[in-house]
Structures are given as structure tokens and as C-alpha cells.
Write an enzyme that holds these catalytic residues in place. Structure first.
Site, short mmCIF file in Angstrom:
data_model
loop_
_atom_site.label_atom_id
_atom_site.label_comp_id
_atom_site.label_asym_id
_atom_site.label_seq_id
_atom_site.Cartn_x
_atom_site.Cartn_y
_atom_site.Cartn_z
N ARG A 132 0.82 -1.24 0.00
CA ARG A 132 0.00 0.00 0.00
C ARG A 132 0.84 1.28 0.00
O ARG A 132 0.37 2.34 0.41
CB ARG A 132 -0.99 0.03 1.16
CG ARG A 132 -2.00 -1.11 1.10
CD ARG A 132 -3.25 -0.78 1.87
NE ARG A 132 -4.16 -1.90 1.85
CZ ARG A 132 -4.20 -2.85 2.79
NH1 ARG A 132 -3.38 -2.78 3.83
NH2 ARG A 132 -5.05 -3.83 2.70
N LYS A 154 2.37 11.76 -11.10
CA LYS A 154 1.45 10.93 -11.90
C LYS A 154 2.18 9.65 -12.24
O LYS A 154 3.24 9.67 -12.87
CB LYS A 154 1.05 11.64 -13.19
CG LYS A 154 -0.14 12.57 -13.06
CD LYS A 154 -0.63 13.03 -14.43
CE LYS A 154 -1.80 13.99 -14.31
NZ LYS A 154 -2.25 14.51 -15.63
N GLU A 196 7.95 18.33 -24.97
CA GLU A 196 7.38 18.69 -23.65
C GLU A 196 8.03 19.97 -23.11
O GLU A 196 7.42 20.71 -22.34
CB GLU A 196 7.52 17.54 -22.66
CG GLU A 196 6.86 16.22 -23.08
CD GLU A 196 5.39 16.06 -22.65
OE1 GLU A 196 4.70 17.09 -22.45
OE2 GLU A 196 4.95 14.89 -22.52
N LYS A 238 6.66 23.15 -14.04
CA LYS A 238 5.81 22.02 -13.63
C LYS A 238 5.57 22.04 -12.13
O LYS A 238 4.45 21.83 -11.65
CB LYS A 238 6.42 20.69 -14.09
CG LYS A 238 5.51 19.53 -13.71
CD LYS A 238 5.58 18.33 -14.61
CE LYS A 238 4.49 17.33 -14.21
NZ LYS A 238 4.50 16.11 -14.97
N GLU A 248 -4.99 17.52 -10.16
CA GLU A 248 -5.61 17.92 -11.43
C GLU A 248 -7.11 18.19 -11.32
O GLU A 248 -7.92 17.69 -12.11
CB GLU A 248 -5.35 16.85 -12.50
CG GLU A 248 -5.48 17.39 -13.92
CD GLU A 248 -5.06 16.38 -14.99
OE1 GLU A 248 -4.53 16.82 -16.00
OE2 GLU A 248 -5.27 15.16 -14.80
N ARG A 252 -3.82 22.17 -13.19
CA ARG A 252 -2.86 21.16 -13.68
C ARG A 252 -3.21 20.66 -15.07
O ARG A 252 -2.32 20.20 -15.81
CB ARG A 252 -2.76 19.99 -12.68
CG ARG A 252 -1.72 18.98 -13.11
CD ARG A 252 -1.32 18.00 -12.04
NE ARG A 252 -0.28 17.12 -12.57
CZ ARG A 252 0.43 16.29 -11.85
NH1 ARG A 252 0.25 16.22 -10.55
NH2 ARG A 252 1.35 15.52 -12.41
N ASN A 256 -1.56 19.27 -19.84
CA ASN A 256 -2.09 18.32 -20.81
C ASN A 256 -2.23 18.96 -22.20
O ASN A 256 -2.84 18.35 -23.09
CB ASN A 256 -3.44 17.81 -20.33
CG ASN A 256 -3.49 16.30 -20.15
OD1 ASN A 256 -4.33 15.64 -20.75
ND2 ASN A 256 -2.61 15.75 -19.34
N HIS A 259 -2.34 16.86 -25.34
CA HIS A 259 -2.37 15.45 -24.95
C HIS A 259 -3.68 14.74 -25.28
O HIS A 259 -3.68 13.53 -25.51
CB HIS A 259 -2.07 15.30 -23.46
CG HIS A 259 -0.61 15.45 -23.13
ND1 HIS A 259 0.08 16.63 -23.32
CD2 HIS A 259 0.30 14.57 -22.62
CE1 HIS A 259 1.34 16.47 -22.95
NE2 HIS A 259 1.50 15.23 -22.52
N HIS A 263 -2.71 11.57 -27.06
CA HIS A 263 -2.98 10.25 -26.48
C HIS A 263 -3.85 9.41 -27.41
O HIS A 263 -3.69 8.19 -27.49
CB HIS A 263 -3.67 10.40 -25.11
CG HIS A 263 -2.71 10.72 -23.99
ND1 HIS A 263 -3.14 11.09 -22.74
CD2 HIS A 263 -1.37 10.73 -23.94
CE1 HIS A 263 -2.09 11.30 -21.95
NE2 HIS A 263 -0.99 11.10 -22.66
N HIS A 277 5.71 9.21 -27.34
CA HIS A 277 4.80 10.11 -26.63
C HIS A 277 5.06 11.58 -26.99
O HIS A 277 4.14 12.33 -27.32
CB HIS A 277 4.92 9.90 -25.12
CG HIS A 277 4.13 10.88 -24.32
ND1 HIS A 277 2.75 10.83 -24.25
CD2 HIS A 277 4.50 11.97 -23.59
CE1 HIS A 277 2.31 11.83 -23.50
NE2 HIS A 277 3.35 12.53 -23.08
#
Ligand SMILES: NC(=O)c1ccc[n+]([C@@H]2O[C@H](COP(=O)([O-])OP(=O)(O)OC[C@H]3O[C@@H](n4cnc5c(N)ncnc54)[C@H](O)[C@@H]3O)[C@@H](O)[C@H]2O)c1
Ligand SMILES: O=C(O)C(=O)C[C@@H](O)[C@H](O)[C@H](O)COP(=O)(O)O
Ligand SMILES: [Zn+2]
Length: 379
Positions: A132, A154, A196, A238, A248, A252, A256, A259, A263, A277
Site C-alpha cells: 500500500r 502521476k 514537452e 511544472k 488535477e 494542472r 495536458n 495530450h 494520447h 509520446h
């Protein structure tokens, strides 16, 4: 652009990601890997560390890290995954988890992610899941991971339904960005990571974009002050956004930019070397500026300026450049409907009024968006 990194007298620069009890430092400098042990020492307990890396990175940089751990007497074990996006999968995740559990671990075992964004996202999710939640340290070895994926917490893997659809927010305890390791990175991977970097200029830093237009080749080719300054400025951008909106729920989402489109393109190519990517993000950012230009929000000439800059470093800018793809526009739009920014059935898009003027909105002209995607796929 003025940047303290250019005149820093120290061996490395330090940035703090302010997140209350989850705050951490990002160290940016040359040859940090050789001193891994001293940097991670505050987070190491008797249970030692497990280094997760990929086969390519392990061949080039793992010996330096292990030598440093050995010299400090830090117990270490390692798990090596295949290089490439396909390692962000349920199969590899399960394999890594089972290997580590079979080794025997405690909650005080530290995970080290040594590699690019694939290793960082996978190892971070492994760390978030084992017992955990174990602490982990990011040692990013690609430009993309140094300027983006190692920061912000993330973590996750891909599913057949889309990119990063399974994962967790799990912040690292430390990020060690050694800019010298980028000297072994292939040019195509440097270019992909550079997309990026450009993203930060396009979001809210037009001065940085101007500077990038003049310094791109120095950043890509030499472990010099320009590269270090670009990594610092990107991480600072960032960190600033993540500190304000860790999970997010608002700002935030600006990270993206490009993206939602990118994506969808990645999902359709099946996550291989066909489309990286960062390349998908480059194409996605062009589509975003194209549709916002068509909607009369952004000056048309700015899209051309962005396209020219991305092209000048060798990045592909339209989806039709991906070899062997016959894009189905409906399928691409279908992928977008599974974007994590969907709320109450509607996608929040990252839109723009021009370079450095990104904002989020649901008010997308769907016909103009379809036309812009089609232009990219059929150019
Ligand atoms: N978590 C986040 O916030 C975030 C942000 C951006 C991207 N990402 C994710 O990051 C991933 C892409 O990361 P990436 O571009 O770093 O790809 P990657 O991790 O696949 O690395 C690219 C290639 O370079 C090799 N490599 C890595 N370091 C090297 C070095 N120093 N020398 C030689 N070869 C080296 C790797 O083995 C791999 O083949 C995507 O899955 C993307 O979704 C996550
Ligand atoms: O950190 C973020 O937030 C980002 O959006 C950074 C992106 O560059 C990165 O690709 C991220 O993994 C995308 O996140 P996702 O939530 O859209 O999967
Ligand atoms: Zn990204």
C-alpha cells in the site's frame, strides 16, 4: 531569458516542489549518478533499495548507480524490464510486483526508478501499490523524464482502452536529474522530450519559447548551460503548477496541452516505436493551435511559428507523418471520450489564445476540431 542556473557556482541546482508533507527536491546537474548514494541517503533504511530500470538504461547507467550504492554499503537489488512503452502494461506491472514480493521487502524498502518516463511511471505505480505504498526516488534518464514525468507524482500504466488509464498519484521523495546521461540518448528520443519543453513555453511562458527558438540545438546537443537551464525552467514551471493543483482538479490540466489529441494518436498506434509520446504531443499541440486558430481565438501565424520551430529540431508535426497509419477519425474521437479530463460527460480541452496563452474550456467547436484532426491525419 535570465536564469540562475546559468551562473550557479554549485555542482547542481535545487528546486523544491512544495506539497506540504509530500514536498521534495529536484536536483539538476551533471554527474549526479556517481553520487547517488549520498543524495538518497536520507531516505534509505536497513531494508535497502530496489532499482527498477529498463534493459537499455541498465546497460549504460546502472553500473554507475550500483557502484555508488556499494561504496556507501547500501543493500540493493534490481528488476529490469524491456525498454519501451509496452512495459507500461498490466503484464509487466504484475511481473515486477511478483519479482519484488518474492525478494522479500518491508514498508521501508526504497524503490529507485532509473530510466525514462516509462520506467518512472511504471516504477512509481509499483511503489504506490506494494504494501500500500513504498517511498520512491526518480532518477530520470531521458530529456522527457527530466523535464516532465519525474515531477508531479502521476504514475501508471496503459490499458487497451487508452493511455495512463490505470494508476495513482504518488509523489517521489527526490528527483535526481543528471543532464550528462542525456549524452547517450538517441537523437529521436531527445527530440521527443523536447516537445514537452516547448509545451511549457506554449502554456504560459512566451519568453521561454523565444529563448528556445534560439537555443534548441545547444539544449539537444551539449551537456552545457543551455540544457541545464531548459531542464530547470521546465521543472520550475511544472513544480509551480503541481504545487497549486496536485490532483488535477483545475490548473494542472494545462500540462495536458496537446495530450487529448496526442494520447488518441498513441492509442491507435498500439504504443510502439512508431509514434513516441513526445512526438504525439508535438502533433497534438499543433492540432490545438490549429483548431483554436480556426475558431478565431489564436492568431493563425502563431501556429506556423510553432510548426516551424518543432520542424527545425526534426520533430514530426502532423499525424500523416507516422509511417503505415491510415487514421480513422471517428476512432480517434472515440479515444478522446475516455480522456481523464471528462467531467459529466464533457471533455475539458486545453485551448489557446496564442503562444503562452493556454486555458481550459469545454467550449470546443466539434466540427472545427474534426476538421483540424483531419488536416493533421491527411496532410
Ligand atoms: N507521469 C508523467 O507526468 C508523465 C509526463 C510525460 C510523459 N509521461 C510518460 O512518459 C513516457 C515516455 O517517456 P520517455 O520518452 O522517457 O520514454 P522511455 O522511458 O521509453 O525512454 C525512451 C527510450 O530511451 C531509452 N533510454 C532512456 N534513457 C536513456 C539514456 N540515457 N541513454 C540511452 N537510452 C536511454 C529507453 O530505454 C527507451 O528505449 C510515456 O509513457 C508518457 O506517457 C509521463
Ligand atoms: O503531469 C501532468 O499533469 C501532465 O499532464 C504531464 C503530461 O506530459 C503527461 O504526459 C501525463 O502523463 C499525462 O497525464 P494524463 O493524466 O493525461 O494521462
Ligand atoms: Zn506528456
Amino acid at each position: 531569458m535570465t536564469n540562475q542556473a546559468l551562473s550557479s557556482p554549485t555542482n547542481h541546482d535545487i528546486l523544491r516542489v512544495e506539497l506540504g508533507p509530500r514536498s521534495y527536491d529536484i536536483l539538476v546537474g551533471s554527474n549526479l549518478l556517481a553520487n547517488t548514494a549520498s543524495h538518497i541517503a536520507p531516505f534509505v533504511r536497513k531494508a535497502g533499495v530496489i532499482v527498477i530500470s529498463d534493459a537499455t538504461v541498465a546497460g549504460k547507467h546502472l553500473p554507475t548507480v550500483l557502484a555508488s550504492l556499494d561504496s556507501a554499503g547500501i543493500a540493493h537489488r534490481q528488476v529490469i524490464v524491456p525498454a519501451g512503452e509496452k512495459s507500461k502494461s498490466f503484464a509487466v506491472f504484475e511481473d515486477v510486483i511478483e519479482q519484488i514480493l518474492a525478494m522479500g521487502i518491508e514498508r521501508s524498502t526504497l524503490i529507485i526508478a532509473l530510466g525514462g518516463g516509462v520506467v518512472g511511471d511504471l516504477a512509481g505505480y509499483v511503489a504506490a501499490s506494494l504494501l500500500r505504498g513504498l517511498d520512491f526516488v526518480q532518477i530520470p534518464t531521458t530529456l522527457l523524464s527530466q523535464v516532465d514525468s519525474s515531477v508531479g507524482g502521476k504514475t501508471g500504466i496503459n490499458s487497451k482502452s487508452g493511455k495512463n488509464l490505470v494508476g495513482a498519484f504518488h509523489q517521489p521523495r527526490l528527483v535526481l536529474a543528471d543532464t550528462a546521461v542525456l549524452d547517450t540518448l538517441p537523437r529521436r528520443e531527445m527530440q521527443a522530450g523536447y516537445a514537452e519543453v516547448v509545451k511549457y513555453g506554449l502554456i504560459d511562458d512566451p519568453e521561454f519559447f523565444d529563448w528556445l527558438e534560439k537555443n534548441a540545438e545547444a539544449i539537444l546537443n551539449n551537456d552545457g548551460p543551455e540544457r541545464r537551464a531548459a531542464v530547470m525552467r521546465s521543472c520550475a514551471a511544472k513544480a509551480r503548477i503541481v504545487s497549486q493543483d496536485e490532483r488535477e482538479s483545475g490548473k494542472r490540466a494545462l500540462l495536458n496541452l496537446g495530450h487529448t489529441f496526442g494520447h488518441a494518436l498513441e492509442a491507435e498506434t498500439g504504443y510502439g516505436a512508431k509514434l513516441l509520446h513526445g512526438e504525439a504531443v508535438a502533433m497534438g499541440m499543433v492540432i490545438a493551435h490549429d483548431v483554436c486558430g480556426a475558431m478565431g481565438m489564436a492568431p493563425g501565424g502563431e501556429k506556423d511559428r510553432i510548426v516551424n520551430h518543432l520542424k527545425s529540431v526534426g520533430l514530426p508535426v502532423v499525424a500523416s507523418e507516422v509511417p503505415g497509419m491510415h487514421w480513422d477519425i471517428d476512432r480517434l474521437i472515440g479515444h478522446m471520450s475516455r480522456d481523464k479530463k471528462v467531467r459529466d460527460g464533457e471533455i475539458t480541452f486545453v485551448m489557446t489564445r496564442g503562444i503562452g496563452k493556454a486555458f481550459t474550456s469545454k467550449a470546443m467547436d466539434v466540427d472545427k476540431m474534426r476538421a483540424a484532426i483531419t488536416r493533421s491525419c491527411r496532410a
